[in-house]
Design a protein around this motif. Structure first.
Motif, PDB file in Angstrom:
ATOM      1  N   LEU A  48     -10.981   5.156   5.447  1.00 56.36           N
ATOM      2  CA  LEU A  48     -11.034   3.961   4.609  1.00 56.36           C
ATOM      3  C   LEU A  48     -12.242   3.982   3.679  1.00 56.36           C
ATOM      4  O   LEU A  48     -13.376   4.193   4.121  1.00 56.36           O
ATOM      5  N   ASP A  49     -11.987   3.756   2.391  1.00 57.67           N
ATOM      6  CA  ASP A  49     -13.053   3.549   1.418  1.00 57.67           C
ATOM      7  C   ASP A  49     -12.665   2.472   0.401  1.00 57.67           C
ATOM      8  O   ASP A  49     -13.381   2.242  -0.567  1.00 57.67           O
ATOM      9  N   GLY A  50     -11.521   1.834   0.633  1.00 61.13           N
ATOM     10  CA  GLY A  50     -11.057   0.788  -0.267  1.00 61.13           C
ATOM     11  C   GLY A  50     -10.237   1.286  -1.438  1.00 61.13           C
ATOM     12  O   GLY A  50      -9.603   0.484  -2.127  1.00 61.13           O
ATOM     13  N   ARG A  51     -10.214   2.586  -1.676  1.00 67.04           N
ATOM     14  CA  ARG A  51      -9.456   3.131  -2.801  1.00 67.04           C
ATOM     15  C   ARG A  51      -7.999   3.316  -2.394  1.00 67.04           C
ATOM     16  O   ARG A  51      -7.699   3.757  -1.287  1.00 67.04           O
ATOM     17  N   VAL A  52      -7.111   3.010  -3.326  1.00 63.32           N
ATOM     18  CA  VAL A  52      -5.681   3.113  -3.023  1.00 63.32           C
ATOM     19  C   VAL A  52      -5.011   4.240  -3.811  1.00 63.32           C
ATOM     20  O   VAL A  52      -3.789   4.380  -3.774  1.00 63.32           O
ATOM     21  N   ASP A  53      -5.825   5.052  -4.499  1.00 60.60           N
ATOM     22  CA  ASP A  53      -5.294   6.130  -5.334  1.00 60.60           C
ATOM     23  C   ASP A  53      -5.519   7.490  -4.692  1.00 60.60           C
ATOM     24  O   ASP A  53      -5.895   8.456  -5.356  1.00 60.60           O
ATOM     25  N   LYS A  54      -5.291   7.589  -3.380  1.00 66.16           N
ATOM     26  CA  LYS A  54      -5.523   8.847  -2.672  1.00 66.16           C
ATOM     27  C   LYS A  54      -4.250   9.277  -1.961  1.00 66.16           C
ATOM     28  O   LYS A  54      -3.279   8.515  -1.840  1.00 66.16           O
ATOM     29  N   ALA A  55      -4.267  10.509  -1.446  1.00 72.23           N
ATOM     30  CA  ALA A  55      -3.055  11.126  -0.916  1.00 72.23           C
ATOM     31  C   ALA A  55      -2.440  10.336   0.232  1.00 72.23           C
ATOM     32  O   ALA A  55      -1.216  10.333   0.397  1.00 72.23           O
ATOM     33  N   PHE A  56      -3.257   9.666   1.040  1.00 74.49           N
ATOM     34  CA  PHE A  56      -2.723   8.931   2.184  1.00 74.49           C
ATOM     35  C   PHE A  56      -1.631   7.963   1.760  1.00 74.49           C
ATOM     36  O   PHE A  56      -0.639   7.776   2.481  1.00 74.49           O
ATOM     37  N   TRP A  57      -1.788   7.341   0.589  1.00 76.43           N
ATOM     38  CA  TRP A  57      -0.870   6.286   0.164  1.00 76.43           C
ATOM     39  C   TRP A  57       0.282   6.783  -0.702  1.00 76.43           C
ATOM     40  O   TRP A  57       1.131   5.989  -1.125  1.00 76.43           O
ATOM     41  N   ASP A  58       0.340   8.093  -0.967  1.00 76.50           N
ATOM     42  CA  ASP A  58       1.353   8.597  -1.893  1.00 76.50           C
ATOM     43  C   ASP A  58       2.779   8.325  -1.426  1.00 76.50           C
ATOM     44  O   ASP A  58       3.682   8.103  -2.244  1.00 76.50           O
ATOM     45  N   ALA A  59       3.008   8.348  -0.122  1.00 72.71           N
ATOM     46  CA  ALA A  59       4.372   8.167   0.395  1.00 72.71           C
ATOM     47  C   ALA A  59       4.832   6.716   0.361  1.00 72.71           C
ATOM     48  O   ALA A  59       6.027   6.435   0.502  1.00 72.71           O
ATOM     49  N   ALA A  60       3.903   5.788   0.189  1.00 72.26           N
ATOM     50  CA  ALA A  60       4.234   4.356   0.248  1.00 72.26           C
ATOM     51  C   ALA A  60       4.579   3.824  -1.137  1.00 72.26           C
ATOM     52  O   ALA A  60       3.890   4.123  -2.118  1.00 72.26           O
ATOM     53  N   GLU A  61       5.618   3.022  -1.204  1.00 71.38           N
ATOM     54  CA  GLU A  61       5.983   2.348  -2.447  1.00 71.38           C
ATOM     55  C   GLU A  61       5.152   1.078  -2.605  1.00 71.38           C
ATOM     56  O   GLU A  61       4.727   0.466  -1.623  1.00 71.38           O
ATOM     57  N   TRP A  62       4.938   0.682  -3.853  1.00 74.04           N
ATOM     58  CA  TRP A  62       4.325  -0.615  -4.109  1.00 74.04           C
ATOM     59  C   TRP A  62       5.342  -1.726  -3.868  1.00 74.04           C
ATOM     60  O   TRP A  62       6.533  -1.557  -4.128  1.00 74.04           O
ATOM     61  N   THR A  63       4.874  -2.853  -3.382  1.00 78.81           N
ATOM     62  CA  THR A  63       5.718  -4.040  -3.360  1.00 78.81           C
ATOM     63  C   THR A  63       5.978  -4.502  -4.787  1.00 78.81           C
ATOM     64  O   THR A  63       5.350  -4.036  -5.745  1.00 78.81           O
ATOM     65  N   ASP A  64       6.897  -5.437  -4.928  1.00 83.42           N
ATOM     66  CA  ASP A  64       7.012  -6.143  -6.197  1.00 83.42           C
ATOM     67  C   ASP A  64       5.680  -6.832  -6.505  1.00 83.42           C
ATOM     68  O   ASP A  64       4.922  -7.192  -5.595  1.00 83.42           O
ATOM     69  N   ASP A  65       5.409  -7.023  -7.784  1.00 80.26           N
ATOM     70  CA  ASP A  65       4.214  -7.769  -8.172  1.00 80.26           C
ATOM     71  C   ASP A  65       4.276  -9.184  -7.602  1.00 80.26           C
ATOM     72  O   ASP A  65       5.351  -9.787  -7.502  1.00 80.26           O
ATOM     73  N   SER A  94      -9.902  -3.443  -4.876  1.00 79.28           N
ATOM     74  CA  SER A  94      -8.820  -3.027  -3.989  1.00 79.28           C
ATOM     75  C   SER A  94      -9.311  -3.037  -2.551  1.00 79.28           C
ATOM     76  O   SER A  94     -10.512  -2.969  -2.270  1.00 79.28           O
ATOM     77  N   VAL A  95      -8.353  -3.134  -1.643  1.00 80.94           N
ATOM     78  CA  VAL A  95      -8.643  -3.350  -0.228  1.00 80.94           C
ATOM     79  C   VAL A  95      -7.803  -2.398   0.612  1.00 80.94           C
ATOM     80  O   VAL A  95      -6.624  -2.168   0.312  1.00 80.94           O
ATOM     81  N   GLU A  96      -8.395  -1.853   1.659  1.00 89.52           N
ATOM     82  CA  GLU A  96      -7.652  -1.145   2.701  1.00 89.52           C
ATOM     83  C   GLU A  96      -7.910  -1.839   4.035  1.00 89.52           C
ATOM     84  O   GLU A  96      -9.047  -2.211   4.340  1.00 89.52           O
ATOM     85  N   VAL A  97      -6.842  -2.001   4.809  1.00 87.62           N
ATOM     86  CA  VAL A  97      -6.926  -2.658   6.111  1.00 87.62           C
ATOM     87  C   VAL A  97      -6.108  -1.856   7.112  1.00 87.62           C
ATOM     88  O   VAL A  97      -4.970  -1.461   6.814  1.00 87.62           O
ATOM     89  N   ALA A  98      -6.673  -1.611   8.281  1.00 88.22           N
ATOM     90  CA  ALA A  98      -5.954  -0.970   9.385  1.00 88.22           C
ATOM     91  C   ALA A  98      -6.064  -1.892  10.599  1.00 88.22           C
ATOM     92  O   ALA A  98      -7.162  -2.124  11.108  1.00 88.22           O
ATOM     93  N   ILE A  99      -4.922  -2.426  11.030  1.00 89.48           N
ATOM     94  CA  ILE A  99      -4.887  -3.342  12.168  1.00 89.48           C
ATOM     95  C   ILE A  99      -4.225  -2.630  13.341  1.00 89.48           C
ATOM     96  O   ILE A  99      -3.073  -2.188  13.228  1.00 89.48           O
TER      97      ILE A  99
END
Length: 340
Positions: free
Chosen positions: A29-46, A170-175
């Motif tokens: 976690l570093d708060g950035r959402v432009d990294k490889a970990f998130w590539d497989a996830a789609e964005w929600t609707d705005d 931007s925010v990253e959260v792991a629960i």
């Protein structure tokens, strides 16, 4: 027990849905959402206004990604913002007094025992457990904390500096599931193909710059700040996030290709029972008792269910058969839904 009236949301029942894929690697976690970990996830609707089409679309974009694995439920949020500020630094402060990002989770969809999480641009969090919605008497459990929670915030600009070249935060959260499964059916994390009810909110205050600092804009008639904007993923039709029955459906995918989401028929039955709950509670507020007259509650609207109602002066239960006829789906005066 709270038996006040319950405003009926002005919205067609069409919650958003999202396919939450499995994470393919550990998250640093570093708060950035432009990294490889998130590539497989789609964005929600705005995000849209909390009241949906009743209000204009937000002027600033907000969107979310989600992933999961055996240990965590992961969230990434991107909030476009030219005024990035925050003041609260103590955990479990009322974080929405700042601009914030919020997560709401109801694991079993019964509208009781659900979670709320809020975070501001200083990475200050407020996590709490709701025994019931406030309309049903609450209470919130502020002393509850998410054990093992991980969070990070990234500022694309400068925090608390008017005039800076701000673009977003931007925010990253792991629960961890070890905390979330407390209120889940069977006391476990979800299995592939199952869904939980989830929604998100962004609180945005009107601000101006005074003496080199951001200040909330005051209403000259009241001397208090103008009401905040509430922008959400799945619209509520009412300015109140604590209607869990209107949150979105997050479906947890496995390794195999997931079929497109179709709203289960039992969920529509639950919604019709919920509408009767609103009306029964409002009848009580007006008359001081619950009615056994189903026609009084159903009016001239179209319904797909043939419900049965049982009442005392201070209690009620309304039930209807499940779509396959093997169970009853029930709702009672405090809004709890269940099958029997």
């Amino acid at each position: 027990m709270n038996r006040s009236g319950v405003p009926e949301p002005r919205i067609e029942y069409a919650p958003k849905h999202y396919l939450c894929k499995r994470a393919g690697q550990p998250l640093v976690l570093d708060g950035r959402v432009d990294k490889a970990f998130w590539d497989a996830a789609e964005w929600t609707d705005d995000f849209v206004d909390i009241e949906g089409d009743l209000r204009p679309k937000p002027g600033k974009r907000t969107r979310v990604k989600m992933l999961w694995d055996d240990d965590y439920f992961y969230f990434a949020a991107e909030l476009i913002e030219d005024q990035i500020w925050a003041t609260l630094t103590e955990r479990d402060s009322v974080v929405f007094y700042d601009n914030d990002f919020e997560i709401f989770i109801d694991p079993d969809g019964d509208s009781h025992q659900y979670y709320e999480f809020e975070i501001n641009a200083l990475n200050t969090v407020w996590d709490l457990l709701l025994v019931k919605p406030y309309r049903d008497g609450g209470p919130p459990v502020n002393g509850w904390d998410i054990s093992g929670l991980k969070t990070a915030v990234f500022i694309d600009g400068e925090l608390n500096r008017p005039g800076a070249d701000n673009r977003k935060w931007s925010v990253e959260v792991a629960i961890p599931w070890t905390s979330l499964k407390e209120c889940a059916e069977g006391g476990r994390r979800p299995a592939p193909g199952e869904f939980w009810r989830v929604n998100f909110s962004r609180v945005e205050w009107q601000t101006e710059v005074q003496d080199g600092e951001y200040r909330k804009v005051l209403n000259p008639e009241t001397g208090k700040p103008f009401p905040e904007d509430n922008w959400v993923w799945s619209p509520m039709g009412i300015i109140n996030m604590h209607y869990p029955e209107l949150w979105g459906y997050v479906v947890f995918a496995g390794g195999e290709e997931q079929q497109p989401f179709t709203l289960p028929e039992d969920e529509r039955i639950k919604w019709e029972l919920r509408r009767l709950y609103y009306r029964q509670r409002n009848y009580y507020e007006a008359h001081g008792e619950f009615t056994q007259d189903m026609k009084q509650l159903m009016g001239e609207d179209a319904w797909s269910i043939q419900p049965v109602i049982e009442t005392t002066r201070s209690l009620f239960q309304i039930s209807a058969p499940s779509s396959d006829g093997t169970a009853l789906i029930c709702i009672r005066e405090d809004g709890k839904l269940w099958r029997e």
